[in-house]
Design an enzyme around this catalytic site. Sequence first.
Site, short mmCIF file in Angstrom:
data_model
loop_
_atom_site.label_atom_id
_atom_site.label_comp_id
_atom_site.label_asym_id
_atom_site.label_seq_id
_atom_site.Cartn_x
_atom_site.Cartn_y
_atom_site.Cartn_z
N SER A 266 -8.12 -2.77 40.95
CA SER A 266 -9.12 -1.98 40.21
C SER A 266 -8.75 -0.53 39.91
O SER A 266 -9.46 0.13 39.17
CB SER A 266 -10.45 -1.97 40.96
OG SER A 266 -11.12 -3.17 40.70
N LYS B 55 -15.65 7.68 40.99
CA LYS B 55 -16.23 6.34 40.79
C LYS B 55 -17.55 6.23 41.55
O LYS B 55 -17.65 6.71 42.70
CB LYS B 55 -15.22 5.29 41.29
CG LYS B 55 -15.61 3.85 41.05
CD LYS B 55 -14.50 2.91 41.55
CE LYS B 55 -14.81 1.44 41.27
NZ LYS B 55 -13.75 0.53 41.75
N SER C 247 -12.07 -2.73 38.17
CA SER C 247 -13.45 -2.30 38.12
C SER C 247 -13.63 -0.80 37.89
O SER C 247 -14.71 -0.38 37.53
CB SER C 247 -14.15 -2.70 39.41
OG SER C 247 -13.58 -2.02 40.52
#
Length: 484
Positions: free
Chosen positions: A176, A77, A152
């Site tokens: 997330s 990420k 997210s």
Amino acid sequence: MLNQLTISELTAKLARREVSSREATQACLDQIARVDGSIHAFISHNAADALAQADAADKEIAAGVKKPLLGVPIAVKDVLAVKGQPLNCASKILGNFISPYDATAIEKLKAAGAIIFGRCNMDEFAMGSSTENSAFGVTKNPWDVTRIPGGSSGGSAAAVAADECIASLGTDTGGSIRQPAALCGCVGLKPTYGRISRYGLVAFASSLDQIGPFTKDVRDSAILLGAMSGVDPRDSTSVPQPVPNYAAALDGNIRGLKIGLPKEYMIGGLDAEVKASVDAAVKKYQELGAEIVEISLPHTDYAVAVYYIIATAEASANLARFDGIRYCARVDGADPMELYSKTRGAGFGAEVKRRIILGTYVLSSGYYDAYYLRAQKVRTLIRNDFLKAFETVDAIVTPTTPTAAFKIGEKSDDPLQMYLSDIFTISCNLAGIPGISLPCGFTKNPKLPIGLQLLGKPFGEETMLKLAHAYEQATPWHQERATV
Ligand code: GLN
């Protein structure tokens, strides 16, 4: 195809010299070339660098070196520092920033032999539930490209679901990791607060943030958790708790284990197909010999409100560092105030600004006691609910999300609706306990993944993973692949 393998399958093949890390890495890169134009799981990736790492791994394998993740391609990420790679947090404000060092979690994976490649898309600064808040465009759900992948960490989830990598890393502040894992049909784990060092993770809400893995099965989740866990002098919130062999804890039967079913979680907005899948999973656990116990988490109703006070308060403080002086893409001004406001005005997206304003407000004098302090007190009540429940049960089972993946654009104009999609995942972060989401079925038309959430005792990841593994092995869901 090599890119479809799990970590345990790939490492076995590498050890037997049936395949090389270069071939596995190339298979992931080929898949990115084939599908990422429509999925957009990655903000960027450096193919040459990934292949160079793979070649180095192949040399080590040839020399007989043994490391648990040697030659396994893992995507990251865009909020974690990887030395020499771009770090944007899916925001415009960081400009051309390149990480000068590795996050501890990355350092540990590299030491275990992993190939670290690619920057996975996300909501800007990890604020969101759909990956629509990225300055680099929306990520699509590999099961249906008209739908969001969750957020997210939507890029990390989509990359695993679309077999663009073997596994990936995400972060979870209010869901997330678990929410996008549920919506993309993979396994996502948020460890106990303090289990994995956050050094090198760009902070969103420091009392809630944790790093964790996205994988194709529960065994891989256990493997990556073990590889990243442990105390770190560079993160004072990391805990000096011994790191068990999580993968070794998976096997064996679950007879007699007690699983709590919170009565507050069967809410009105729960989709009928999601409810049916979770009910069926609960039955499956009974068949496997676990005992289901109804429990109560009476302060559940307050979790979303408490979270959006605490998370925004902490975010407003953490994001103050992006001021145009040190790391950012600066917009000049006549004086420092103008420079700050122009830089932040141009650099941050709408959701990040909303949160900074909200967070600044709840911390301001006159409102601090009414909002922030009160939220902290209710947070303690929420944690106590869990600790009390864990006096009688070994783990808790819930749906991960109230619905399957929604349409792109469906909630983006309605922040409150978006916030409510985290209703089942948020309490876990407030309480600091571990949680995992794993596939438990599909909606019929369209066919979309449904996630089951298990929550464990503080540092109770072994039992939580064992329960997740037992269910996974008794059901077919994890074997289904998205057809991208
Ligand atoms: N969706 C939640 C939020 O927008 C959680 C985000 C996260 O876990 N990083 O804050």
